[in-house]
Design an enzyme around this catalytic site. Structure first.
Site, mmCIF file in Angstrom:
data_model
loop_
_atom_site.group_PDB
_atom_site.id
_atom_site.type_symbol
_atom_site.label_atom_id
_atom_site.label_comp_id
_atom_site.label_asym_id
_atom_site.label_seq_id
_atom_site.Cartn_x
_atom_site.Cartn_y
_atom_site.Cartn_z
ATOM 1 N N CYS A 80 1.358 -6.665 0.464
ATOM 2 C CA CYS A 80 1.411 -7.686 -0.218
ATOM 3 C C CYS A 80 -0.059 -7.859 -0.830
ATOM 4 O O CYS A 80 -0.752 -7.202 -1.358
ATOM 5 C CB CYS A 80 1.540 -9.235 0.227
ATOM 6 S SG CYS A 80 2.098 -10.406 -0.892
ATOM 7 N N HIS A 172 6.792 -8.015 3.020
ATOM 8 C CA HIS A 172 6.321 -8.124 4.449
ATOM 9 C C HIS A 172 7.184 -7.772 5.600
ATOM 10 O O HIS A 172 7.826 -8.579 6.280
ATOM 11 C CB HIS A 172 6.037 -9.778 4.635
ATOM 12 C CG HIS A 172 5.117 -10.142 3.720
ATOM 13 N ND1 HIS A 172 3.962 -10.484 3.983
ATOM 14 C CD2 HIS A 172 5.163 -11.008 2.472
ATOM 15 C CE1 HIS A 172 2.972 -10.891 3.297
ATOM 16 N NE2 HIS A 172 3.795 -11.258 2.202
ATOM 17 N N GLU A 174 6.607 -7.102 8.420
ATOM 18 C CA GLU A 174 6.022 -7.702 9.821
ATOM 19 C C GLU A 174 6.703 -9.007 9.920
ATOM 20 O O GLU A 174 6.674 -9.611 11.073
ATOM 21 C CB GLU A 174 4.418 -7.879 9.739
ATOM 22 C CG GLU A 174 3.897 -8.985 8.960
ATOM 23 C CD GLU A 174 3.897 -8.718 7.453
ATOM 24 O OE1 GLU A 174 4.513 -7.657 6.893
ATOM 25 O OE2 GLU A 174 3.285 -9.589 6.548
HETATM 26 N N1 GLN Z 1 -0.239 -14.083 -4.032
HETATM 27 C C1 GLN Z 1 -1.158 -13.369 -3.107
HETATM 28 C C2 GLN Z 1 -2.562 -12.927 -3.615
HETATM 29 O O1 GLN Z 1 -2.533 -12.877 -4.909
HETATM 30 C C3 GLN Z 1 -0.629 -12.576 -2.335
HETATM 31 C C4 GLN Z 1 0.397 -13.051 -1.627
HETATM 32 C C5 GLN Z 1 0.787 -12.534 -0.294
HETATM 33 O O2 GLN Z 1 0.121 -11.904 0.463
HETATM 34 N N2 GLN Z 1 1.814 -13.042 0.479
HETATM 35 O O3 GLN Z 1 -3.400 -12.509 -3.009
#
Ligand code: GLN
Length: 203
Positions: A80, A172, A174
């Site tokens: 992410c 995610h 994890e």
């Molecule tokens: N929206 C976050 C970002 O742009 C990322 C979200 C996440 O890591 N769950 O950094």
């Protein structure tokens, strides 16, 4: 010997990755300094807030040594926010990234209604059993360069990608119970020569 895997511990869902790594049979090290980086065989950058972490990486003088080690072949996995930080470009963002993988991403791309979602994803490299993927304000991949393998898609957009020793997931692993992506990453660490990328795989 169990591989020692670093988890960047500046911000984000660090403890969940440490727990998943340990369940998958690896040892984890919280990475906060350039010295920590020297001890690890692979690095995970967890979810969090990309703009904050990009600033912190500079402040803690971690950006340059991470880039150097990954360019030298150390496996890297961004989940992410971690994938955003590793991307070549991020739509609408001026801040420089680590530029470790030739993808363009869009942050918070699935829209407000889908801010958080659990989706059964087909990820052929993990086998035929779908992977229950948890998305939280997730990015998607808008562009993937010729060296990049798109390993999974959601709604027509890449959400898991790999280029040589660099792995990225919009979701995610994890936060769930399925350890297959962690195991896949541990294999990248354990058998680096099998993972030198499409262009040089035959060399
Ligand atoms: N929206 C976050 C970002 O742009 C990322 C979200 C996440 O890591 N769950 O950094």
């Amino acid at each position: 010997m169990r591989p020692l895997v670093g988890v960047l511990a500046l911000q984000g869902d660090v403890v969940e990755h440490v727990a998943a790594l340990e369940r998958a049979g690896a040892a984890a090290l919280l990475v906060k300094t350039p010295c920590d980086l020297e001890r690890i065989g692979g690095l995970i950058v967890p979810g969090g807030e990309s703009t904050t972490v990009m600033k912190l990486l500079e402040r803690f003088e971690l950006a340059e040594p991470i880039v150097a080690r990954v360019r030298a072949g150390m496996p890297f996995w961004g989940t992410c926010m971690g994938m955003i930080v590793a991307a070549h470009d991020v739509a609408g963002l001026e801040q420089p990234t680590l530029d470790l993988i030739d993808i363009g991403v869009r942050r918070n791309a699935f829209g407000r209604q889908n801010e958080s979602a659990e989706v059964d994803l087909m990820i052929p490299v993990l086998g035929s059993e779908p992977f229950r993927a948890i998305f939280i304000r997730a990015p998607w991949i808008e562009r993937a360069g010729p060296e990049v393998d798109v390993l999974a898609e959601r709604a027509g957009h890449g959400v898991m990608v790999r280029q040589s020793n660099v792995l990225g997931t919009s979701f995610h692993p994890e936060l769930g119970n399925d350890l297959r992506v962690h195991e896949y990453f541990l294999e990248m660490i354990g058998r680096p020569h099998l993972h030198v990328g499409k262009a040089s795989a035959a060399a």
